[in-house]
Design a protein around this motif. Sequence first.
Motif, short mmCIF file in Angstrom:
data_model
loop_
_atom_site.label_atom_id
_atom_site.label_comp_id
_atom_site.label_asym_id
_atom_site.label_seq_id
_atom_site.Cartn_x
_atom_site.Cartn_y
_atom_site.Cartn_z
N TRP A 25 15.55 -5.34 -7.58
CA TRP A 25 14.91 -6.65 -7.70
C TRP A 25 13.61 -6.66 -8.51
O TRP A 25 13.14 -7.70 -8.95
CB TRP A 25 14.62 -7.25 -6.32
N ASN A 26 12.99 -5.50 -8.74
CA ASN A 26 11.68 -5.46 -9.37
C ASN A 26 11.80 -5.03 -10.83
O ASN A 26 12.02 -3.86 -11.14
CB ASN A 26 10.77 -4.48 -8.62
N SER A 27 11.66 -6.00 -11.75
CA SER A 27 11.75 -5.68 -13.17
C SER A 27 11.05 -6.76 -13.98
O SER A 27 11.08 -7.95 -13.63
CB SER A 27 13.21 -5.58 -13.61
N THR A 28 10.43 -6.36 -15.08
CA THR A 28 9.84 -7.32 -16.00
C THR A 28 10.88 -7.84 -16.99
O THR A 28 10.61 -8.77 -17.74
CB THR A 28 8.67 -6.68 -16.78
N TRP A 29 12.04 -7.23 -16.99
CA TRP A 29 13.13 -7.66 -17.86
C TRP A 29 13.89 -8.82 -17.22
O TRP A 29 13.94 -8.96 -15.99
CB TRP A 29 14.10 -6.51 -18.13
N SER A 30 14.50 -9.63 -18.03
CA SER A 30 15.33 -10.73 -17.56
C SER A 30 16.77 -10.50 -18.01
O SER A 30 17.03 -9.65 -18.87
CB SER A 30 14.83 -12.07 -18.11
N ILE A 31 17.67 -11.26 -17.45
CA ILE A 31 19.09 -11.17 -17.81
C ILE A 31 19.52 -12.53 -18.32
O ILE A 31 19.30 -13.55 -17.65
CB ILE A 31 19.97 -10.74 -16.61
N GLN A 32 20.13 -12.54 -19.48
CA GLN A 32 20.56 -13.79 -20.10
C GLN A 32 22.08 -13.80 -20.23
O GLN A 32 22.69 -12.80 -20.62
CB GLN A 32 19.91 -13.92 -21.48
N VAL A 33 22.68 -14.93 -19.90
CA VAL A 33 24.14 -15.07 -20.03
C VAL A 33 24.43 -16.37 -20.75
O VAL A 33 23.66 -17.32 -20.71
CB VAL A 33 24.85 -15.05 -18.66
N ASP A 34 25.58 -16.42 -21.42
CA ASP A 34 26.01 -17.63 -22.10
C ASP A 34 26.35 -18.71 -21.10
O ASP A 34 26.93 -18.45 -20.04
CB ASP A 34 27.23 -17.35 -22.98
N LYS A 35 26.03 -19.95 -21.44
CA LYS A 35 26.33 -21.06 -20.54
C LYS A 35 27.82 -21.38 -20.51
O LYS A 35 28.38 -21.70 -19.47
CB LYS A 35 25.56 -22.31 -20.97
N ASN A 36 28.47 -21.29 -21.66
CA ASN A 36 29.85 -21.75 -21.75
C ASN A 36 30.85 -20.64 -21.98
O ASN A 36 32.05 -20.87 -21.97
CB ASN A 36 29.97 -22.77 -22.89
N THR A 85 18.95 -17.86 -18.17
CA THR A 85 18.16 -16.66 -18.00
C THR A 85 17.79 -16.49 -16.53
O THR A 85 17.40 -17.45 -15.86
CB THR A 85 16.86 -16.74 -18.84
N TYR A 86 17.92 -15.27 -16.05
CA TYR A 86 17.66 -14.96 -14.64
C TYR A 86 16.71 -13.79 -14.52
O TYR A 86 16.78 -12.83 -15.30
CB TYR A 86 18.96 -14.59 -13.91
N ALA A 87 15.85 -13.85 -13.52
CA ALA A 87 15.11 -12.66 -13.13
C ALA A 87 16.09 -11.72 -12.43
O ALA A 87 17.16 -12.14 -11.97
CB ALA A 87 13.98 -13.03 -12.19
N LEU A 88 15.75 -10.43 -12.34
CA LEU A 88 16.67 -9.46 -11.74
C LEU A 88 17.00 -9.83 -10.30
O LEU A 88 18.15 -9.71 -9.87
CB LEU A 88 16.04 -8.06 -11.80
N MET A 89 16.01 -10.31 -9.55
CA MET A 89 16.27 -10.68 -8.16
C MET A 89 17.26 -11.84 -8.09
O MET A 89 18.14 -11.87 -7.22
CB MET A 89 14.98 -11.06 -7.44
N GLU A 90 17.14 -12.80 -9.00
CA GLU A 90 18.07 -13.92 -9.04
C GLU A 90 19.48 -13.44 -9.40
O GLU A 90 20.47 -13.85 -8.78
CB GLU A 90 17.60 -14.95 -10.06
N TYR A 91 19.55 -12.59 -10.40
CA TYR A 91 20.85 -12.12 -10.88
C TYR A 91 21.58 -11.32 -9.80
O TYR A 91 22.80 -11.38 -9.69
CB TYR A 91 20.66 -11.26 -12.13
N ASN A 92 20.83 -10.58 -9.00
CA ASN A 92 21.43 -9.75 -7.95
C ASN A 92 21.52 -10.46 -6.61
O ASN A 92 21.82 -9.83 -5.59
CB ASN A 92 20.64 -8.45 -7.78
N PHE A 93 21.29 -11.77 -6.60
CA PHE A 93 21.26 -12.47 -5.32
C PHE A 93 22.59 -12.37 -4.58
O PHE A 93 22.64 -12.28 -3.35
CB PHE A 93 20.89 -13.94 -5.53
N SER A 94 23.70 -12.39 -5.31
CA SER A 94 25.00 -12.27 -4.64
C SER A 94 25.13 -10.92 -3.94
O SER A 94 25.77 -10.81 -2.89
CB SER A 94 26.14 -12.47 -5.64
N LEU A 95 24.54 -9.89 -4.52
CA LEU A 95 24.55 -8.57 -3.88
C LEU A 95 23.78 -8.62 -2.57
O LEU A 95 24.28 -8.16 -1.53
CB LEU A 95 23.91 -7.54 -4.82
N PHE A 96 22.58 -9.19 -2.60
CA PHE A 96 21.77 -9.29 -1.38
C PHE A 96 22.48 -10.13 -0.32
O PHE A 96 22.53 -9.77 0.85
CB PHE A 96 20.40 -9.91 -1.70
#
Length: 414
Positions: free
Chosen positions: A94-105, A126-137
């Motif tokens: 969850w702790n990262s200064t990097w973000s994750i970007q995915v295509d909308k369509n 665009t998601y922060a790492l904690m947001e992107y991994n929310f399904s894992l949590f």
Amino acid sequence: MSADGRTFEDISNKTVGTTSPLGGIIDIFKSLPTGLKLPRDLGQKLLSPNLKALAQQKVAVDDSVLGIYRATDGKGLNQSYKQLIQAAFQPEWWNSTWSIQVDKNDGSRQPVLLGLGSIIDPNKKTYALMEYNFSLFFGLAVQLYESTQISDNAPIDQYFDGNQNALTPQQVRGKQLFQGTAKCINCHGGAEFTNASVKNVQDQRLERMIMGDGQQAVYDNGFYNIGVRPTTDDLGVGGKDPFGNPLSESRVAQLGKFQQLLGATPNITVSPNQRIAADGAFKVPTLRNVELTAPYFHNGGKLTLKEVVEFYNRGGDFHEQNIANLDADIQNLSLSDQDKDDLVAFLKALTDERVRYEKAPFDHPQLFVHNGHPGNETSVTNDGTGKATDDLLEIPSVGRNGRSTAPSNFLATP
């Protein structure tokens, strides 16, 4: 919960970040413009430092797990979802200064990592790492919570642990019928009281069985047609998923797609012409705490345990009509009235009193369950958007010591 029409990343993005306080999940739905899906900041809101967990739910002061986190006003916890995730999971998740970007369509949704100073494409999400991994949590939290909900202190457990006085003489007679003449154990086997348990099916997912008409067929272990309704009324596991694939693993194996769809190899070979017994078959439920779970069967067609026993005693309600798919153990049992009463008494010995009174680990915060829609047989209340308003049933919070009186069961509830 279904994430209909959106990925879990969308949902987590809605649950994790702005500083606006959240007035409750229901308020989010009410505030949406007509036709708009959940806002993509729900995940951000849930992970906001200013949003305390379970903010709209009362928590008992002696809650066996949440009591030490209880907010001073008695509603919710004194920590946010973000703090709880940080406390429970290693920082690399969850702790990262990097973000994750995915295509909308783009259906592939291949993620792209963005470092500091990267250009944000407004056409992508665009998601922060904690947001992107929310399904894992979320998934791990649910799994670990469910692993604490083990009902293993019913009279039957105490009996098998060596306390011969844990069952009454009548319940002992019922146990003998359960394991013998009544044939219950043939489907409700093992400590889980169901043949559909992981332990029972993990190495033998498919089985061959002689059906009610005396002919052999392959079936999904733990799924049976017992004649509750005509087979054609509801195919059960004999139906198909939205993509046209069989729900029955036996039919998946017959099509040669077992490993492709399930990532495993069938334990028996199923030929293209092999007879399959899947239509009208349903998963065998556990009988633990069955006294508390009326009405019974997949259609709720029986109100009491006595009615269930009488159903099996007469060989089901559609024995001849379902004969080609019927479990061969569904037949007239010729049980006496005393036998039926003994069986019902034994089934009540499967009730864990901690479950009945919601004692730890079965205590919980205040819950709200959807209970249909206000209205009558011809109309429902409009919420202003053309949709029905929801009627909510409150289940009050309870602590480790449970309730002094057991909640009303199905038959006693108005």
